[in-house]
Design a protein around this motif. Structure first.
Motif, PDB file in Angstrom:
ATOM      1  N   ILE A  66       0.844  -1.191   0.000  1.00 11.09           N
ATOM      2  CA  ILE A  66       0.000   0.000   0.000  1.00 11.09           C
ATOM      3  C   ILE A  66       0.880   1.242   0.000  1.00 11.09           C
ATOM      4  CG2 ILE A  66      -1.773   1.269   1.253  1.00 11.09           C
ATOM      5  CD1 ILE A  66      -2.736  -1.380   0.099  1.00 11.09           C
ATOM      6  N   ASP A  67       0.626   2.162  -0.940  1.00  5.63           N
ATOM      7  CA  ASP A  67       1.369   3.416  -0.999  1.00  5.63           C
ATOM      8  C   ASP A  67       0.528   4.503  -0.346  1.00  5.63           C
ATOM      9  OD1 ASP A  67       3.037   5.500  -1.525  1.00  5.63           O
ATOM     10  OD2 ASP A  67       2.583   5.619  -3.673  1.00  5.63           O
ATOM     11  N   LEU A  68       0.907   4.879   0.874  1.00  6.00           N
ATOM     12  CA  LEU A  68       0.162   5.906   1.607  1.00  6.00           C
ATOM     13  C   LEU A  68       0.654   7.315   1.294  1.00  6.00           C
ATOM     14  CD1 LEU A  68       0.073   4.141   5.099  1.00  6.00           C
ATOM     15  CD2 LEU A  68      -1.827   4.367   3.506  1.00  6.00           C
ATOM     16  N   SER A  69       1.796   7.417   0.604  1.00  5.67           N
ATOM     17  CA  SER A  69       2.416   8.720   0.381  1.00  5.67           C
ATOM     18  C   SER A  69       1.563   9.659  -0.468  1.00  5.67           C
ATOM     19  CB  SER A  69       3.790   8.542  -0.279  1.00  5.67           C
ATOM     20  OG  SER A  69       3.657   7.912  -1.542  1.00  5.67           O
ATOM     21  N   ARG A 125       3.684   2.362  14.520  1.00  3.33           N
ATOM     22  CA  ARG A 125       4.627   1.246  14.616  1.00  3.33           C
ATOM     23  C   ARG A 125       4.159   0.147  15.580  1.00  3.33           C
ATOM     24  NH1 ARG A 125      10.191   0.194  13.808  1.00  3.33           N
ATOM     25  NH2 ARG A 125      11.060  -1.227  15.352  1.00  3.33           N
ATOM     26  N   PRO A 126       3.668   0.499  16.797  1.00 11.35           N
ATOM     27  CA  PRO A 126       3.219  -0.562  17.706  1.00 11.35           C
ATOM     28  C   PRO A 126       2.117  -1.432  17.110  1.00 11.35           C
ATOM     29  CG  PRO A 126       3.478   1.489  18.908  1.00 11.35           C
ATOM     30  CD  PRO A 126       3.609   1.833  17.451  1.00 11.35           C
ATOM     31  N   VAL A 127       1.210  -0.825  16.353  1.00  9.06           N
ATOM     32  CA  VAL A 127       0.080  -1.559  15.791  1.00  9.06           C
ATOM     33  C   VAL A 127       0.506  -2.455  14.625  1.00  9.06           C
ATOM     34  CG1 VAL A 127      -2.050  -1.255  14.460  1.00  9.06           C
ATOM     35  CG2 VAL A 127      -1.689   0.065  16.533  1.00  9.06           C
ATOM     36  N   GLY A 186       1.074  -6.468  15.178  1.00  8.75           N
ATOM     37  CA  GLY A 186       0.595  -7.155  13.986  1.00  8.75           C
ATOM     38  C   GLY A 186      -0.889  -6.982  13.730  1.00  8.75           C
ATOM     39  N   TRP A 187      -1.497  -5.922  14.253  1.00  9.70           N
ATOM     40  CA  TRP A 187      -2.923  -5.679  14.021  1.00  9.70           C
ATOM     41  C   TRP A 187      -3.177  -5.225  12.595  1.00  9.70           C
ATOM     42  CZ3 TRP A 187      -4.309  -2.557  19.119  1.00  9.70           C
ATOM     43  CH2 TRP A 187      -4.220  -3.433  20.211  1.00  9.70           C
ATOM     44  N   LEU A 188      -2.173  -4.596  11.987  1.00 10.17           N
ATOM     45  CA  LEU A 188      -2.243  -4.181  10.592  1.00 10.17           C
ATOM     46  C   LEU A 188      -0.963  -4.636   9.889  1.00 10.17           C
ATOM     47  CD1 LEU A 188      -3.598  -0.493  10.692  1.00 10.17           C
ATOM     48  CD2 LEU A 188      -4.778  -2.493   9.760  1.00 10.17           C
ATOM     49  N   PRO A 189      -1.009  -4.839   8.570  1.00 13.34           N
ATOM     50  CA  PRO A 189       0.205  -5.195   7.833  1.00 13.34           C
ATOM     51  C   PRO A 189       1.252  -4.085   7.943  1.00 13.34           C
ATOM     52  CG  PRO A 189      -1.752  -5.568   6.497  1.00 13.34           C
ATOM     53  CD  PRO A 189      -2.196  -4.808   7.706  1.00 13.34           C
ATOM     54  N   GLU A 190       2.517  -4.442   7.843  1.00 18.34           N
ATOM     55  CA  GLU A 190       3.591  -3.461   8.002  1.00 18.34           C
ATOM     56  C   GLU A 190       3.611  -2.421   6.896  1.00 18.34           C
ATOM     57  OE1 GLU A 190       7.482  -4.604   9.303  1.00 18.34           O
ATOM     58  OE2 GLU A 190       6.749  -6.447  10.203  1.00 18.34           O
ATOM     59  N   ASP A 191       2.978  -2.712   5.736  1.00 21.92           N
ATOM     60  CA  ASP A 191       2.953  -1.702   4.681  1.00 21.92           C
ATOM     61  C   ASP A 191       1.971  -0.574   4.995  1.00 21.92           C
ATOM     62  OD1 ASP A 191       0.537  -2.951   4.264  1.00 21.92           O
ATOM     63  OD2 ASP A 191       0.996  -3.684   2.255  1.00 21.92           O
ATOM     64  N   ARG A 192       1.272  -0.686   6.125  1.00 23.78           N
ATOM     65  CA  ARG A 192       0.378   0.388   6.579  1.00 23.78           C
ATOM     66  C   ARG A 192       1.071   1.292   7.606  1.00 23.78           C
ATOM     67  NH1 ARG A 192      -4.747   0.705   3.889  1.00 23.78           N
ATOM     68  NH2 ARG A 192      -5.190  -1.382   3.101  1.00 23.78           N
ATOM     69  N   SER A 248      10.228   4.744  10.313  1.00 24.90           N
ATOM     70  CA  SER A 248      10.512   3.354   9.971  1.00 24.90           C
ATOM     71  C   SER A 248       9.433   2.760   9.072  1.00 24.90           C
ATOM     72  CB  SER A 248      10.636   2.505  11.242  1.00 24.90           C
ATOM     73  OG  SER A 248       9.473   2.617  12.035  1.00 24.90           O
ATOM     74  N   GLY A 249       8.462   3.590   8.662  1.00 20.44           N
ATOM     75  CA  GLY A 249       7.412   3.156   7.758  1.00 20.44           C
ATOM     76  C   GLY A 249       7.340   4.075   6.556  1.00 20.44           C
ATOM     77  N   GLN A 250       6.183   4.706   6.360  1.00 21.11           N
ATOM     78  CA  GLN A 250       6.014   5.620   5.237  1.00 21.11           C
ATOM     79  C   GLN A 250       5.814   7.044   5.728  1.00 21.11           C
ATOM     80  OE1 GLN A 250       3.593   4.370   1.846  1.00 21.11           O
ATOM     81  NE2 GLN A 250       3.138   2.446   2.896  1.00 21.11           N
ATOM     82  N   LYS A 251       6.388   7.992   4.995  1.00 22.54           N
ATOM     83  CA  LYS A 251       6.143   9.404   5.258  1.00 22.54           C
ATOM     84  C   LYS A 251       4.949   9.832   4.416  1.00 22.54           C
ATOM     85  CE  LYS A 251      10.934  10.643   6.308  1.00 22.54           C
ATOM     86  NZ  LYS A 251      12.093  11.490   5.935  1.00 22.54           N
TER      87      LYS A 251
END
Length: 245
Positions: free
Chosen positions: A121-124, A160-162, A167-173, A178-181
């Motif tokens: 998923i591209d949130l940018s 990040r905690p979620v 693991g409540w959401l996939p890491e691409d979210r 350390s994720g998406q800006k």
């Protein structure tokens, strides 16, 4: 016997070690991290993981589960892992791309392939983001945030905690250093405390709305609008109002 993936990682590491590099920069996928560890071990050099900024002989990385950013000074040789989501790599005339043909493990036979649904998923580029933190309470409660995001025509994200920890959401979210800006027109933070690494990932959002029971949490001081109250009640009431409108 090594599996196909392990054999490839080992061969990549062997090739890098044969070059005897002063600095080895590798990505932060699971495969990359394995290769980085093999290279650092073989060369007997230090490794700095999850670097978000690199300049000269200094590097910045996230520490304490995203609660702080550490600046480290290093000497060569060194192995560094970086995330392509956070570090912009620019090619120049001193760079050379080398293609390495890795041998296939003929003893490995693929019985079945399963493709990941939806892809990354591209949130940018999202204009509206509804993001959940640990304060949402449980994985089951995320459905209320999803309903709100759908009603607004937005996208669901998470802290990040979620994502990385619970693991409540996939890491691409995951949103943050350390994720998406992200840079949406509207960012709704549900039950997110607002640690430095998360705030750095949403600093370009035009409007930030924080919903939290704790009025002293850091996200409150960095939000344009704040609702002090129950996250689930907010989701239910706001979703209904948006749908009715």
């Amino acid at each position: 016997m090594l599996s196909g993936k392990r054999l490839q990682r080992s061969k990549i590491a062997e090739y890098i070690v044969s070059l005897k590099p002063e600095m080895t920069i590798i990505g932060s996928t699971k495969r990359d991290k394995t290769v980085a560890g093999l290279v650092a071990g073989a060369l007997r050099v230090p490794i700095i993981p999850e670097v978000i900024e690199l300049y000269g002989n200094k590097a910045k990385r996230i520490v304490y589960s995203g609660m702080a950013i550490a600046e480290l000074e290093f000497t060569l040789p060194i192995v560094i892992t970086v995330s392509k989501k956070n570090v912009e790599v620019k090619a120049n005339n001193n760079c050379k791309i080398i293609k390495v043909d890795l041998p296939r493990n003929k003893k490995v036979r693929i019985l079945e392939e399963k493709h990941k649904e939806g892809g990354n998923i591209d949130l940018s580029s999202a204009q509206i983001i509804v993001s959940v933190g640990r304060g949402i309470g449980s994985k089951e409660n995320i459905k209320y945030a999803e309903e709100l995001a759908k009603a607004l025509g937005g996208t669901l994200g998470g802290s990040r905690p979620v994502t990385a920890e619970l693991g409540w959401l996939p890491e691409d979210r995951q949103i943050g250093l350390s994720g998406q800006k992200v840079k949406p027109k509207l960012y709704i933070a549900l039950g997110i405390s607002g640690q430095p690494q998360h705030l750095a990932g949403i600093k370009d959002a035009k409007v930030i709305v924080a919903v939290n029971k704790d009025k002293n949490t850091p996200i409150v001081d960095n939000a344009d609008y704040t609702i002090i109250g129950d996250v689930l009640e907010f989701c239910k009431i706001f979703t209904e109002k948006v749908r009715n409108k």
